[in-house]
Design an enzyme around this catalytic site. Structure first.
Site, PDB file in Angstrom:
ATOM      1  N   HIS A   1       0.870  -1.190   0.000  1.00 41.49           N
ATOM      2  CA  HIS A   1       0.000   0.000   0.000  1.00 41.49           C
ATOM      3  C   HIS A   1       0.909   1.243   0.000  1.00 41.49           C
ATOM      4  CE1 HIS A   1      -3.435   2.421   0.364  1.00 41.49           C
ATOM      5  NE2 HIS A   1      -3.859   2.133   1.579  1.00 41.49           N
TER       6      HIS A   1
ATOM      7  N   GLN B   1      -0.294   4.958   0.909  1.00 36.82           N
ATOM      8  CA  GLN B   1      -0.524   5.180   2.343  1.00 36.82           C
ATOM      9  C   GLN B   1       0.767   5.593   3.032  1.00 36.82           C
ATOM     10  OE1 GLN B   1      -3.498   4.785   4.291  1.00 36.82           O
ATOM     11  NE2 GLN B   1      -2.168   5.840   5.749  1.00 36.82           N
TER      12      GLN B   1
ATOM     13  N   CYS C   1      -3.646   3.501   9.493  1.00 35.62           N
ATOM     14  CA  CYS C   1      -4.085   3.926   8.148  1.00 35.62           C
ATOM     15  C   CYS C   1      -5.591   4.097   8.072  1.00 35.62           C
ATOM     16  CB  CYS C   1      -3.590   2.933   7.103  1.00 35.62           C
ATOM     17  SG  CYS C   1      -4.311   1.278   7.263  1.00 35.62           S
TER      18      CYS C   1
HETATM   19  N1  NVA Z   1      -4.469  -3.860   5.615  1.00 36.36           N
HETATM   20  C1  NVA Z   1      -5.737  -3.231   5.260  1.00 36.36           C
HETATM   21  C2  NVA Z   1      -5.521  -1.816   4.861  1.00 36.36           C
HETATM   22  C3  NVA Z   1      -6.780  -1.050   4.555  1.00 36.36           C
HETATM   23  C4  NVA Z   1      -6.522   0.353   4.112  1.00 36.36           C
HETATM   24  C5  NVA Z   1      -6.415  -4.016   4.164  1.00 36.36           C
HETATM   25  O1  NVA Z   1      -5.734  -4.444   3.218  1.00 36.36           O
HETATM   26  O2  NVA Z   1      -7.620  -4.243   4.253  1.00 36.36           O
HETATM   27  N1   CP Z   2      -6.244   3.796   4.466  1.00 39.05           N
HETATM   28  C1   CP Z   2      -6.954   3.507   3.368  1.00 39.05           C
HETATM   29  O1   CP Z   2      -6.424   3.144   2.302  1.00 39.05           O
HETATM   30  O2   CP Z   2      -8.292   3.708   3.524  1.00 39.05           O
HETATM   31  P1   CP Z   2      -9.446   3.269   2.494  1.00 39.05           P
HETATM   32  O3   CP Z   2      -9.493   1.777   2.489  1.00 39.05           O
HETATM   33  O4   CP Z   2     -10.683   3.902   3.031  1.00 39.05           O
HETATM   34  O5   CP Z   2      -9.086   3.791   1.124  1.00 39.05           O
END
Ligand code: NVA
Ligand code: CP
Length: 311
Positions: free
Chosen positions: A136, A139, A266
């Protein structure tokens, strides 16, 4: 010149990440209290369109990219897998080639990381990773910006992670290697991050501690970070939840960190699970600064992808 995709932080040098953070700081300061929809004075992306493709849910990523493009003078459109032909089996390769004829850049949020690699292979416009099961990166540009804004110089910083060794942690490890900060990772056995990310961070000069003792990770830390125990697409298993309980970031854990340590998440958060209410709402929590910074980080990532930054 080749297209500048933004798939993972480790694909770029520290200079690119530093340029993004510096640009985000400058543009954020220049806007002051301007209304969120007002275009920046230079409108550097005027006339450009970003397609955002979602195969998973999102609030922050979707809204921050939309507002970022608006502030830079461009526009967006959203494609949800369920209501587009992707949801009926049209290939990523064909979607990439079609979108490349119709828009100027593509952001994809998906599950399997190989899908974003395929999108980048077939697209002739920049492709941005809006989250995969593996990483990610957007982020973490926002997270680095937030740490710096709160007075934390990155080189030598002690960053502690608690809970699941997931996609967000992988991007933190990539950032650690680039920006030379250290990461203490406290996870239950069996939930460690992918060792490729650990090895790369270590070979780039970051110290990475892997431990099953949350107190060892928290001791004298500058930044404490956690995330959901169950990421999108993962099985919600009772055994995993049980294993995660000792890794909750709560007041007693925070007390082992430096007194000026900050708490990041996040979001979305599950208060009472990976973080206690008093820490989430407490004076050291900067999670809403972090969320706002998604906009400022996104703008720099877009400018970099469009080759406006780092020339
Ligand atoms: N680790 C989480 C982050 C969400 C922004 C996911 O992948 O669901
Ligand atoms: N932190 C983040 O990526 O949030 P969302 O899943 O709401 O985009």
């Amino acid at each position: 010149m080749s297209v500048r995709h933004f798939l993972d932080l480790g694909d770029y040098g520290a200079n690119a990440i530093a340029a993004m953070i510096n640009d985000a700081i400058d543009r954020k300061a220049a806007r002051g209290d301007a209304p969120k929809g007002r275009v920046d004075h230079d409108a550097p992306l005027a006339g450009l369109v970003l397609a955002m493709v979602f195969e998973k849910n999102s609030t922050r990523t979707r809204v921050s990219f939309e507002i970022a493009m608006r502030q830079l003078g461009g526009t967006v459109l959203v494609l949800e897998a369920g209501s587009s032909q992707l949801g009926r089996g049209e290939t990523i390769a064909d979607t990439a080639r079609v979108l490349s004829r119709m828009v100027d850049a593509i952001m994809l949020r998906t599950d399997d990381h190989s899908k974003i690699e395929e999108m980048a292979r077939f697209a002739t416009v920049p492709v941005i990773n809006g989250l995969t099961d593996r990483s990610h990166p957007c982020q973490i540009v926002a997270d680095l910006l937030t740490m710096i804004e709160h007075g934390k110089a990155l080189p030598g910083l002690e960053v502690a992670w608690f809970g699941d060794g997931n996609n967000v942690l992988h991007s933190i490890l990539e950032a650690a290697g680039l920006m030379k900060f250290n990461v203490r990772v406290a996870t239950p056995a069996g939930f460690e991050p992918d060792m490729d990310f650990v090895s790369s961070a270590r070979s780039a000069g970051a110290t990475v501690l892997l431990t099953q003792d949350p107190v060892e990770a928290a001791r004298n830390a500058d930044v404490l970070i956690t995330d959901t125990w169950i990421s999108m697409g993962q099985t919600d298993a009772a055994e995993k939840r049980a294993a995660m309980i000792p890794f909750q970031v709560n007041r007693s854990l925070m007390d082992h960190a430096k007194s000026d340590a900050i708490f990041l998440h996040c979001l979305p958060a599950h208060v009472g699970e990976e973080v206690s209410q008093d820490v989430f709402e407490g004076r050291q929590s900067v999670v809403f600064d972090e969320a706002e910074n998604r906009i400022h980080a996104q703008k720099s990532i877009l400018l970099w992808a469009f080759d406006v930054l780092g020339k």
